[in-house]
Every structure is written in C-alpha cells, then in structure tokens.
Enzyme design. Structure first.
Site, short mmCIF file in Angstrom:
data_model
loop_
_atom_site.label_atom_id
_atom_site.label_comp_id
_atom_site.label_asym_id
_atom_site.label_seq_id
_atom_site.Cartn_x
_atom_site.Cartn_y
_atom_site.Cartn_z
N VAL A 64 -9.50 -10.56 5.96
CA VAL A 64 -10.07 -9.22 5.85
C VAL A 64 -9.71 -8.31 7.03
CG1 VAL A 64 -12.27 -9.68 7.02
CG2 VAL A 64 -12.18 -8.00 5.15
N TYR A 65 -9.24 -8.86 8.14
CA TYR A 65 -8.92 -8.02 9.28
C TYR A 65 -7.75 -7.11 8.94
CZ TYR A 65 -11.81 -11.26 12.03
OH TYR A 65 -12.84 -12.05 12.52
N SER A 66 -8.02 -5.82 8.95
CA SER A 66 -7.04 -4.80 8.54
C SER A 66 -6.46 -5.12 7.17
CB SER A 66 -5.91 -4.69 9.57
OG SER A 66 -6.38 -4.15 10.78
N ARG A 67 -7.30 -5.73 6.31
CA ARG A 67 -6.91 -6.08 4.94
C ARG A 67 -5.57 -6.82 4.91
NH1 ARG A 67 -9.81 -3.49 0.63
NH2 ARG A 67 -12.00 -3.56 1.32
N LYS A 92 -9.70 -16.97 7.90
CA LYS A 92 -10.99 -17.04 7.19
C LYS A 92 -10.88 -16.42 5.80
CE LYS A 92 -13.11 -15.95 11.66
NZ LYS A 92 -12.03 -15.06 12.15
#
Length: 331
Positions: A64-67, A92
């Site tokens: 999910v970090y910066s998609r 993750k």
C-alpha cells in the site's frame, strides 16, 4: 552493525531495519500509505545506499505504500546494487490497493493476487518476510493462515509475520496455526515507543513467551521523540494527519516524556533520536525497530544508538512521566 536472529528462526537481520514508507511518490491528497512528504525515486536513492553502507540488510515496505511505488523503488535499487540473498525484504498485505470489492483484505484471493503483484514490483522470486498489515474482520483467520501457509510451501515466502492487533487476536492465530500444522507467525510489527507503551500490557509478554521477534514501527513517534517539544514544525508534522490522530489527544503527558528525553540526550552529548532509539533497543524482545529516514542523519542517529547503553536510572526517568494512552495504530 549488529545482527540477530529474526525471532526463533535462523535468519539473521540487522538490528536496525530501513522502513520504506517514505520512498515512492508524493501525493497532494494523502491516502492510506501515500503522503505529501514521501520522497520520489531519485530522492530515495541516497538513503537506500546509506543503509547498505551502514550494514543494514533488512528492508521493510508494504504494497500500500504509494500504492506499490515503494516496492518498485526498493526492488529496482536492490536488484542493481546487491545480491538478492544478501538482503532481507519484508512487505505487507491488507490495505486497499484498488477501489473494488476485492481490492483489499486478507482473503485467499487477496493474498495470492497481492503477493504476486508485490513480487513483480520488487523484482524478486520470493519475499523473506510477508506480513499481514492489520487484522481483517471480514475474513476468517483460518482462511488467511492457510493461504499464508500455502505461499510459504510454494517457495514465494520464507517467513510470515503480523502487525498491529490485539494480543488475543495474535494468540488465536498462533494457536490455530499450531492446531492445523500451518506456518506460524515469527514476528510482530507493532506500534511501540517512549510515547506509546500500551504494548507492554499484553503483546510484548505474548511475544516473549512465544519467541516472536518484535519489529516496532514509529520508534520515534513519527519524529516527536527526535526534537525538543517546542521546536520548529516539519513538513511531515504539518501534513501527517494519521500522526495527529494518534498523538493529538495526549500531548500534555507526551511533552513531559519528550522533555526528559531532551535532558538525558543533552547530558550524554547525543541526539534525542539516538537516546530514544537506545531506550527501545534495550527493551527485551525488540529485534529491529523500523526506521524511516528522509534526512541522511536519521539513519546515522539510529545506528549510533547501538553503542549507547542507558543506565537504569536514566530509563526510570524516561518512563516515569508516562500515563495510559488510548489504543492506537490498530486501523
């Protein structure tokens, strides 16, 4: 650099892990995992290189970090600069990746799809540590655990870990894994620092009893433990809405802790960040704090903490002002 076993496994990791949420693509409108203070790929390179130079072999990111951009940045850098087996890559799964019914969560479908997508972005055949980012209340934990077991047996994942949840949930997952002969969680990445010690009530005890490696996130309370309380604001502090929701209601008691940390750091001639990290590294069961770095001195100060041994009196003074906090970081 110091290296320790990851929980009860034989995998060796550096005692400092570089958290890669800060690397990817900045956004004007923050979304889960995306922030205005995120560094782009070019800006991220010096920090990734510095980590390797300091002996850090443990890199933590999330889909999910910066998609997905964080995984892409990390994957390209590592592939071009180090042998795959020389580093430990953690990522993750759980948070929203697509605006559709099955675009998030820990269902079998989500895990199998998102893992393949992460592997592609990271440019690797396997992830060393695959972590469930949060508890999924809409999916039976048995379904999640069996899917995680299957990706381990398929060779796509070496070990599995969990992140912020209630101790009863984590204990239930460990029990069910043992009951069914599924792969067990070996790590807990939880919210733990001098300003938030609620994990000491139950989760840290569970981890100690079960031999679980603890990987604290936000070890410096999103920068609040790295500078005097009345210091100038930063871009992250001004735009970090998630951080404001976590610490905004306990500022009076938190200020007392920060002030005590400033005194001890000043007396020792070290930075507040180093002193705060030294406190965390001294806690039993802590394997490797996840350190975010957007300035080059951030990693230097974190690594310097490995050489600082706080006295019992200093630890007592740092912990004395703490008061109970609301449960934070589970969503």
């Amino acid at each position: 650099m110091e290296y320790v076993n990851l929980g009860k496994t034989g995998l060796k990791v550096s005692r400092i892990s570089l958290g890669c949420m800060s690397y990817g693509a900045p956004v004007d409108v923050p979304t889960p995992g995306s922030h205005a203070w995120t560094l782009n790929e070019e800006q991220s390179q010096p920090f990734l290189k510095q980590a390797l130079d300091l002996g850090i072999n443990f890199f933590d990111t999330a889909n999910v970090y910066s998609r997905g951009k964080s995984e892409e940045v990390l994957g390209r850098f590592l592939k071009g600069n180090v042998r795959r087996e020389a580093v430990v890559i953690a990522t993750k799964v759980h948070s929203p990746m697509r605006e559709e019914p099955n675009g998030k969560g820990l269902s079998r479908q989500a895990i199998l799809h998102e893992l393949d997508a992460s592997l592609q972005r990271l440019q690797t055949d396997y992830v060393d540590l695959y972590q469930i980012h949060r508890w999924d209340y809409e999916t039976p934990i048995e379904e999640t655990l069996e899917a995680l077991h299957d990706v381990v047996k398929a060779g796509k994942v070496r070990y599995i870990g969990a992140s912020s949840m209630f101790a009863w949930q984590f204990t239930k997952a460990l029990y069910l894994a043992d009951l069914h002969g599924w792969t067990r969680f070996v790590t807990m990445q939880n919210h733990y620092n001098l300003l938030y010690r609620e994990e000491e009530r139950e989760m840290m005890g569970v981890c100690a009893d079960q031999g679980i490696g603890v990987l604290p996130w936000s070890p410096l309370a999103r920068g609040r433990l790295a500078r005097p309380w009345k210091s100038e604001s930063t871009k992250r502090l001004e735009t970090d809405k998630f951080g404001s929701t976590m610490y905004g209601t306990t500022e009076k008691s938190d200020e007392a802790v920060v002030n005590e940390l400033e005194k001890i750091a000043s007396a020792r001639g070290i930075s507040m960040a180093t002193a705060g990290m030294a406190w965390l590294l001294a806690k039993p069961g802590v394997t490797a704090p996840i350190v975010g770095a957007t300035k080059l001195h951030h990693l230097d100060e974190a690594v310097a903490a490995l050489g600082v041994k706080l006295t019992g009196d200093e630890i007592a003074k740092l912990e004395a002002p703490y008061v109970p906090h609301p449960t934070l970081g589970f969503s």
